[in-house]
Design a protein around this motif. Structure first.
Motif, PDB file in Angstrom:
ATOM      1  N   THR A  22       0.926  -1.185  -0.026  1.00 36.71           N
ATOM      2  CA  THR A  22       0.070   0.044  -0.045  1.00 36.71           C
ATOM      3  C   THR A  22       0.944   1.007  -0.074  1.00 36.71           C
ATOM      4  N   ILE A  27      -4.016   5.160   1.226  1.00 42.31           N
ATOM      5  CA  ILE A  27      -4.664   4.378   2.530  1.00 42.31           C
ATOM      6  C   ILE A  27      -5.114   5.258   4.012  1.00 42.31           C
ATOM      7  N   CYS A  61      -8.709   4.894   3.241  1.00 46.24           N
ATOM      8  CA  CYS A  61      -9.186   3.487   3.921  1.00 46.24           C
ATOM      9  C   CYS A  61      -9.243   3.862   5.405  1.00 46.24           C
ATOM     10  N   SER A  63      -6.835   4.139   7.332  1.00 46.52           N
ATOM     11  CA  SER A  63      -5.819   3.438   8.056  1.00 46.52           C
ATOM     12  C   SER A  63      -5.033   4.086   9.196  1.00 46.52           C
ATOM     13  N   LYS A  66      -7.232   2.602  11.438  1.00 50.52           N
ATOM     14  CA  LYS A  66      -7.555   1.239  11.570  1.00 50.52           C
ATOM     15  C   LYS A  66      -6.394   0.256  11.016  1.00 50.52           C
ATOM     16  N   TYR A  67      -5.165   0.729  11.560  1.00 52.69           N
ATOM     17  CA  TYR A  67      -4.081  -0.098  11.043  1.00 52.69           C
ATOM     18  C   TYR A  67      -4.023  -1.428  11.822  1.00 52.69           C
ATOM     19  N   ASP A  70      -5.936  -3.656   9.410  1.00 55.97           N
ATOM     20  CA  ASP A  70      -5.385  -3.957   8.335  1.00 55.97           C
ATOM     21  C   ASP A  70      -4.290  -5.156   8.748  1.00 55.97           C
ATOM     22  N   TYR A  82       5.141  -7.085   4.502  1.00 54.65           N
ATOM     23  CA  TYR A  82       4.220  -5.953   4.257  1.00 54.65           C
ATOM     24  C   TYR A  82       4.910  -4.780   3.708  1.00 54.65           C
ATOM     25  N   LEU A 434      -3.254  -4.678  -0.753  1.00 50.85           N
ATOM     26  CA  LEU A 434      -4.063  -5.085   0.279  1.00 50.85           C
ATOM     27  C   LEU A 434      -5.473  -4.943   0.086  1.00 50.85           C
ATOM     28  N   MET A 435      -5.908  -3.892  -0.067  1.00 46.65           N
ATOM     29  CA  MET A 435      -7.279  -3.352  -0.391  1.00 46.65           C
ATOM     30  C   MET A 435      -7.356  -2.414  -1.249  1.00 46.65           C
ATOM     31  N   ASN A 437      -7.889   1.421  -2.648  1.00 39.59           N
ATOM     32  CA  ASN A 437      -7.774   2.691  -1.927  1.00 39.59           C
ATOM     33  C   ASN A 437      -7.759   3.912  -3.123  1.00 39.59           C
ATOM     34  N   ARG A 462     -14.015  -3.377   5.404  1.00 40.15           N
ATOM     35  CA  ARG A 462     -13.196  -4.306   4.398  1.00 40.15           C
ATOM     36  C   ARG A 462     -13.751  -5.558   4.234  1.00 40.15           C
TER      37      ARG A 462
END
Ligand code: GBH
Length: 494
Positions: A22, A27, A61, A63, A66-67, A70, A82, A434-435, A437, A462
């Motif tokens: 990411t 994100i 996102c 993040s 919200k990490y 994740d 990662y 990963l998601m 974004n 997610r």
């Protein structure tokens, strides 16, 4: 030999790194949270008309908050790696050490790094994934100015010093080609400068020097204590000649690779260093014909050439798509990065196309590119730091992402061939992303995630797409499940 006995076809070498990636602006959100400074992407996305629909990364996102969630997504995938990036202005709001450090930003990245490590995931950190401090853009004109070399080195040094006890894999820059052609050429990316024939090359020049300077700082001060690795990530599509029997087309296909990758790879990864001869020759010739006194491609001094050559520990590669080129001489009088190349690009009609206009699925292209890198850049350890597929935004979102699953299956299979059949030293494979974004100038209209994100819900939930279970299987098997006939599977799925 037990290792040999354990080997079966379809498997990657022991210790192969499986990862997802990411980037901060795409994100995090929290664009002005607790002391963060403004970046060029904050400014650009807040300027009407620059990003589709007026989308911004203000929340993205989320993040920033919200990490931890994740990291659980990664854990569920079985990931051991990662790749993410630091937002320079979250750490130094005006881009300079003199302007002061924002402790909240440092705390945020310490939390992310510690959370990853607590969950058995190794962080790989990109220092610059396109979000330059707006203050450095305003003060110096951004990457066209050599003044940025020292500021980048200061920032990199602070990051090594602060996080390097836990972070062992560093990438200085993500895709300088995109930064310089879109940010300072077409103007389609921040900071939106349109000056393709000059600023594009000045930008490249500063980024190469900045990369080398940071690599030397690590090498001199941190390597012996921290034992990590520092390199750069270059983007490159594979290019085939339109007519393989026509020498001019064959040379044109190589010239395309030189302008995409050699521009940065030749100075850094070859022992003779400097820009690729093909690039130097053609830009000089065009510049003189356009009435310039010297080449629009800046020159390195002999000392710079020597100190840039060899500033790598691995080859970071982002690869997505392929193209086909013809030689086509341009006599345009406007200085321009594109007409400098004397080529015309096309694609094959049978290549499946993603939601992104530039993205086609050509699995064998990655194998040819990997072999090319082995042959031309000293057989480096290659870390594939991005590879991925987009579908369009839809309501309800597309969770049966067959196109992505096929894309990954085909490309991963070709990476395996590069390793087993061509002896290419590939050490890592990273799925972008990963998601879902913030896809830069496309906003949220193109979706690259293994996980879907609902950007209309304040909680940004997610949801795994089908490709999550596929990638999870690949990671668990360190390759394809026993007996899988990937070639047939891919053919049947498209
Ligand atoms: C990556 O770059 C980025 O690192 C990442 O942030 C991004 O989200 C991801 O890919 C998906 O786009 O205009 O036809 O000449 C993408 C690599 C290479 C894509 C150059 C666009 C221009 C094609 N890019 N490409 S074209």
């Amino acid at each position: 030999d037990p290792a040999r006995d354990a080997f079966r076809p379809g498997q990657f070498p022991d210790g192969f790194f499986w990862s997802t990636a990411t980037a901060s602006y795409q994100i995090e959100g929290g664009w002005n949270a607790s002391g963060k400074g403004e970046s060029i992407w904050d400014r650009f996305s807040h300027t009407p008309g620059k990003v589709q629909r007026g989308d911004t990364g203000d929340v993205a996102c989320d993040s920033y908050n919200k990490y931890q969630e994740d990291v659980q997504l990664m854990k569920n995938l079985g990931l051991r790696f990662y790749r993410f990036s630091l937002s320079w202005t979250r750490i130094f709001p005006d881009g300079t050490v003199a302007g002061g450090v924002n402790q909240d930003g440092v705390d945020y990245y310490n939390n992310v790094i510690n959370e990853l490590i607590a969950n058995g995931i190794t962080p790989m950190v990109t220092l610059y994934h396109w979000d330059l401090p707006q203050a450095l853009q305003d003060r110096y004109g951004g990457w066209v100015s050599g003044e940025l070399v020292q500021h980048f080195d200061d920032y990199a040094t602070f990051a090594f010093q602060t996080f390097g006890d836990r972070v062992k894999y560093w990438i200085t820059f993500n895709e300088p080609w995109v930064v310089c052609t879109a940010g300072y050429g077409s103007g389609g990316h921040a900071p939106g400068i349109q000056d393709s024939g000059n600023s594009t090359y000045l930008c490249g020049h500063t980024i190469i020097k900045s990369h080398a300077s940071a690599w030397h700082s690590y090498d001199q001060t941190f390597r012996s204590v921290q034992g990590g690795q520092v390199s750069i990530t270059l983007s490159c599509g594979w290019t085939e000649p339109f007519d393989p029997d026509l020498p001019a087309d064959v040379i044109a296909a190589d010239r395309d690779l030189q302008f995409q990758m050699g521009w940065f790879a030749h100075p850094i990864y070859t022992s003779q260093g400097d820009y690729p001869p093909a690039m130097k020759d053609i830009i000089l010739q065009k510049s003189l014909a356009q009435g310039f006194q010297e080449s629009r491609l800046p020159q390195f001094t002999a000392a710079e050439i020597a100190s840039i050559s060899g500033t790598y520990d691995f080859f970071g590669l982002n690869h997505y798509s392929s193209g086909i080129v013809k030689d086509k001489v341009s006599t345009g009088q406007d200085p321009n990065f594109w007409t400098d190349q004397d080529l015309e690009s096309t694609v094959a009609p049978e290549w499946p196309q993603a939601a992104s206009s530039w993205l086609y699925s050509v699995p064998w292209g990655i194998r040819r590119l990997l072999r090319y890198i082995k042959q031309n850049y000293n057989d480096p350890e290659i870390y594939i730091t991005e590879n991925g597929w987009s579908e369009e935004e839809a309501d309800p979102p597309i969770l049966e992402d067959t196109g992505r699953l096929c894309f990954y299956m085909g490309y991963i299979n070709e990476v395996l061939k590069a390793i087993d059949l061509d002896g290419v030293n590939v050490r890592a494979y990273t799925a972008w992303s990963l998601m879902d974004n913030f896809e830069w100038a496309e906003g949220y209209t193109e979706r690259f995630g293994l996980h879907s994100v609902d950007f209309t819900d304040p909680n940004r939930p997610r949801t795994p797409k089908q490709s999550v279970s596929f990638y999870k299987d690949v990671i668990a098997n360190n390759g394809f499940p026993e007996g899988a006939d990937v070639t047939t599977m891919v053919r049947n799925m498209w």
